[in-house]
Design a protein around this motif. Sequence first.
Motif, mmCIF file in Angstrom:
data_model
loop_
_atom_site.group_PDB
_atom_site.id
_atom_site.type_symbol
_atom_site.label_atom_id
_atom_site.label_comp_id
_atom_site.label_asym_id
_atom_site.label_seq_id
_atom_site.Cartn_x
_atom_site.Cartn_y
_atom_site.Cartn_z
ATOM 1 N N ASP A 2 0.862 -1.178 0.000
ATOM 2 C CA ASP A 2 0.000 0.000 0.000
ATOM 3 C C ASP A 2 0.904 1.237 0.000
ATOM 4 N N ASN A 4 0.242 4.169 0.452
ATOM 5 C CA ASN A 4 -0.182 5.167 1.434
ATOM 6 C C ASN A 4 0.087 4.735 2.870
ATOM 7 N N HIS A 5 0.827 3.662 3.051
ATOM 8 C CA HIS A 5 1.158 3.200 4.399
ATOM 9 C C HIS A 5 2.670 3.316 4.582
ATOM 10 N N TYR A 6 3.053 4.108 5.559
ATOM 11 C CA TYR A 6 4.480 4.339 5.814
ATOM 12 C C TYR A 6 4.845 3.808 7.185
ATOM 13 N N ARG A 7 5.912 3.032 7.217
ATOM 14 C CA ARG A 7 6.490 2.582 8.490
ATOM 15 C C ARG A 7 7.933 3.060 8.497
ATOM 16 N N GLY A 87 -1.945 8.126 12.443
ATOM 17 C CA GLY A 87 -1.199 6.960 12.902
ATOM 18 C C GLY A 87 -0.603 7.204 14.259
ATOM 19 N N ASP A 110 4.200 4.704 12.381
ATOM 20 C CA ASP A 110 3.304 4.001 11.477
ATOM 21 C C ASP A 110 2.240 5.020 11.100
ATOM 22 N N ARG A 112 -0.310 7.027 7.832
ATOM 23 C CA ARG A 112 -0.934 7.150 6.512
ATOM 24 C C ARG A 112 -1.239 8.623 6.305
ATOM 25 N N ARG A 119 -2.169 11.473 -0.667
ATOM 26 C CA ARG A 119 -2.654 10.125 -0.997
ATOM 27 C C ARG A 119 -2.629 9.897 -2.510
#
Length: 152
Positions: A2, A4-7, A87, A110, A112, A119
């Motif tokens: 994804d 749009n998901h940052y870790r 997040g 974590d 978004r 996005r």
Amino acid sequence: MDPNHYRFRGVWRLAAPAPAVYTALEDLRSYPLWWPEVREVRPTGDDSGDMVVRALLPYRLAIGLVASRRDPVAGVLEVAMRGDLDGWSRFTVTPDGSGGTDSRVLFEEDARPGKPLLRRLALPLHPLFRANHAVMMLRGQRGLAAYLAANR
């Protein structure tokens, strides 16, 4: 994956005792003094505030923060984030070495993007967003090290 998901995860090593580092990180109002990308901090309550950040890319993020964990014994500071980023973010501060004069700071996040434009641009600009964050973290580490050294 994804886009749009940052870790994020990173380690800062600082020449200052863990309690001093924890105290500096707990003082959100001081962030603009030592972290160039933190442009503004406005407390909204005892455990909450609004922060505006801008790194190298030409956009700013307005983020509402609410403390979700403050544990000076474990060295953990964690916030929930809402707004242009949704997040959580956490610093864990521990002694580094046996002398007690140095610290290790583990940063974890974590998130978004809450901002619609971010996005939409996530897929083509994902590497730039990650690089932008890396620069922000490097400058945060350097700024905090200088701030701690000046306040000894």
